[in-house]
Design an enzyme around this catalytic site. Structure first.
Site, PDB file in Angstrom:
ATOM      1  N   ASP A  34      87.808  93.574 102.448  1.00 53.02           N
ATOM      2  CA  ASP A  34      88.265  94.570 101.365  1.00 53.02           C
ATOM      3  C   ASP A  34      89.012  93.810 100.074  1.00 53.02           C
ATOM      4  O   ASP A  34      89.924  92.960 100.735  1.00 53.02           O
ATOM      5  CB  ASP A  34      89.224  95.518 102.189  1.00 53.02           C
ATOM      6  CG  ASP A  34      89.193  96.634 101.491  1.00 53.02           C
ATOM      7  OD1 ASP A  34      88.552  97.882 101.759  1.00 53.02           O
ATOM      8  OD2 ASP A  34      89.838  96.746 100.206  1.00 53.02           O
ATOM      9  N   GLN A  97      87.313 109.704 101.073  1.00 53.27           N
ATOM     10  CA  GLN A  97      86.455 108.613 100.720  1.00 53.27           C
ATOM     11  C   GLN A  97      86.624 108.359  99.384  1.00 53.27           C
ATOM     12  O   GLN A  97      86.583 109.284  98.536  1.00 53.27           O
ATOM     13  CB  GLN A  97      84.978 109.106 101.062  1.00 53.27           C
ATOM     14  CG  GLN A  97      84.023 107.918 100.869  1.00 53.27           C
ATOM     15  CD  GLN A  97      82.629 108.435 101.459  1.00 53.27           C
ATOM     16  OE1 GLN A  97      82.484 109.316 102.071  1.00 53.27           O
ATOM     17  NE2 GLN A  97      81.737 107.690 101.143  1.00 53.27           N
ATOM     18  N   HIS A 103      80.795 103.308 104.368  1.00 50.89           N
ATOM     19  CA  HIS A 103      81.108 101.924 104.708  1.00 50.89           C
ATOM     20  C   HIS A 103      82.175 102.091 105.971  1.00 50.89           C
ATOM     21  O   HIS A 103      82.817 103.204 106.013  1.00 50.89           O
ATOM     22  CB  HIS A 103      81.971 101.278 103.636  1.00 50.89           C
ATOM     23  CG  HIS A 103      82.949 102.223 102.923  1.00 50.89           C
ATOM     24  ND1 HIS A 103      82.651 103.040 101.743  1.00 50.89           N
ATOM     25  CD2 HIS A 103      84.358 102.209 103.037  1.00 50.89           C
ATOM     26  CE1 HIS A 103      83.679 103.517 101.577  1.00 50.89           C
ATOM     27  NE2 HIS A 103      84.651 103.188 102.243  1.00 50.89           N
TER      28      HIS A 103
HETATM   29  P1  AMP Z   1      87.370 104.363 101.295  1.00 46.74           P
HETATM   30  O1  AMP Z   1      86.111 105.072 100.288  1.00 46.74           O
HETATM   31  O2  AMP Z   1      88.855 105.369 101.029  1.00 46.74           O
HETATM   32  O3  AMP Z   1      87.195 104.421 102.757  1.00 46.74           O
HETATM   33  O4  AMP Z   1      87.930 102.950 100.759  1.00 46.74           O
HETATM   34  C1  AMP Z   1      87.260 102.285  99.911  1.00 46.74           C
HETATM   35  C2  AMP Z   1      87.574 100.971 100.040  1.00 46.74           C
HETATM   36  O5  AMP Z   1      86.794 100.020  99.462  1.00 46.74           O
HETATM   37  C3  AMP Z   1      89.157 100.517  99.724  1.00 46.74           C
HETATM   38  O6  AMP Z   1      89.722 100.135 101.044  1.00 46.74           O
HETATM   39  C4  AMP Z   1      89.078  99.494  98.638  1.00 46.74           C
HETATM   40  O7  AMP Z   1      89.975  98.643  98.495  1.00 46.74           O
HETATM   41  C5  AMP Z   1      87.618  98.952  98.953  1.00 46.74           C
HETATM   42  N1  AMP Z   1      86.992  98.371  97.585  1.00 46.74           N
HETATM   43  C6  AMP Z   1      86.847  99.001  96.480  1.00 46.74           C
HETATM   44  N2  AMP Z   1      86.167  98.032  95.649  1.00 46.74           N
HETATM   45  C7  AMP Z   1      85.798  96.852  96.218  1.00 46.74           C
HETATM   46  C8  AMP Z   1      85.288  95.682  95.867  1.00 46.74           C
HETATM   47  N3  AMP Z   1      84.907  95.607  94.790  1.00 46.74           N
HETATM   48  N4  AMP Z   1      85.311  94.510  97.030  1.00 46.74           N
HETATM   49  C9  AMP Z   1      85.866  94.853  97.981  1.00 46.74           C
HETATM   50  N5  AMP Z   1      86.557  96.064  98.389  1.00 46.74           N
HETATM   51  C10 AMP Z   1      86.400  97.246  97.457  1.00 46.74           C
END
Ligand code: AMP
Ligand code: ZN
Length: 116
Positions: A34, A97, A103
């Site tokens: 992440d 989300q 994910h």
């Molecule tokens: P959520 O949709 O709230 O479950 O979390 C989305 C997650 O994706 C967050 O923890 C972000 O830090 C992570 N995230 C967003 N963009 C990227 C990226 N380009 N590479 C890695 N992690 C990412």
């Protein structure tokens, strides 16, 4: 099944158009660190196919979901996490989300953590 969404950031990671720190890749899944970790080890496990949320899966995805969950302990072991970990799937608006490509967060390492 929609294989890929051109506007989806995680589909772009799958396609290699956006860099990621990969820790696992196979035919159906990708796992990477992440970008904004809450814990000393914080990886995301995603299907390669674009599935927006956990609410969008059907029985045809049972094997994929099982594989994603089953990967978690192996990844944590590989990454040196030996004292337990959390798995988390945020789903939809009320599930907070942010990225609409399914994910699973897998978080471990010594506490305290930034969140969670
Ligand atoms: P959520 O949709 O709230 O479950 O979390 C989305 C997650 O994706 C967050 O923890 C972000 O830090 C992570 N995230 C967003 N963009 C990227 C990226 N380009 N590479 C890695 N992690 C990412
Ligand atoms: Zn996607």
């Amino acid at each position: 099944m929609t294989a890929s969404d051109p506007n989806c950031i995680f589909c772009k990671i799958v396609a290699g158009q956006i860099p990621s720190k990969k820790v696992h890749e196979d035919d159906q899944m990708l796992a990477f660190h992440d970008i904004n970790p809450w814990a000393p080890v914080h990886v995301l496990v995603i299907p390669k196919q674009h599935i927006a949320t956990l609410s969008d899966v059907g029985p045809e995805h049972d094997a994929l979901l099982g594989a994603m969950l089953g990967l978690a302990p192996r990844l944590m072991k590989q990454l040196g996490v030996s004292n337990g970990f959390r798995t988390l799937i945020n789903t939809g608006r009320d599930g907070h989300q942010e990225v609409y490509h399914l994910h699973m967060h897998v978080m471990g390492g010594p506490r305290p953590w930034a969140r969670g």
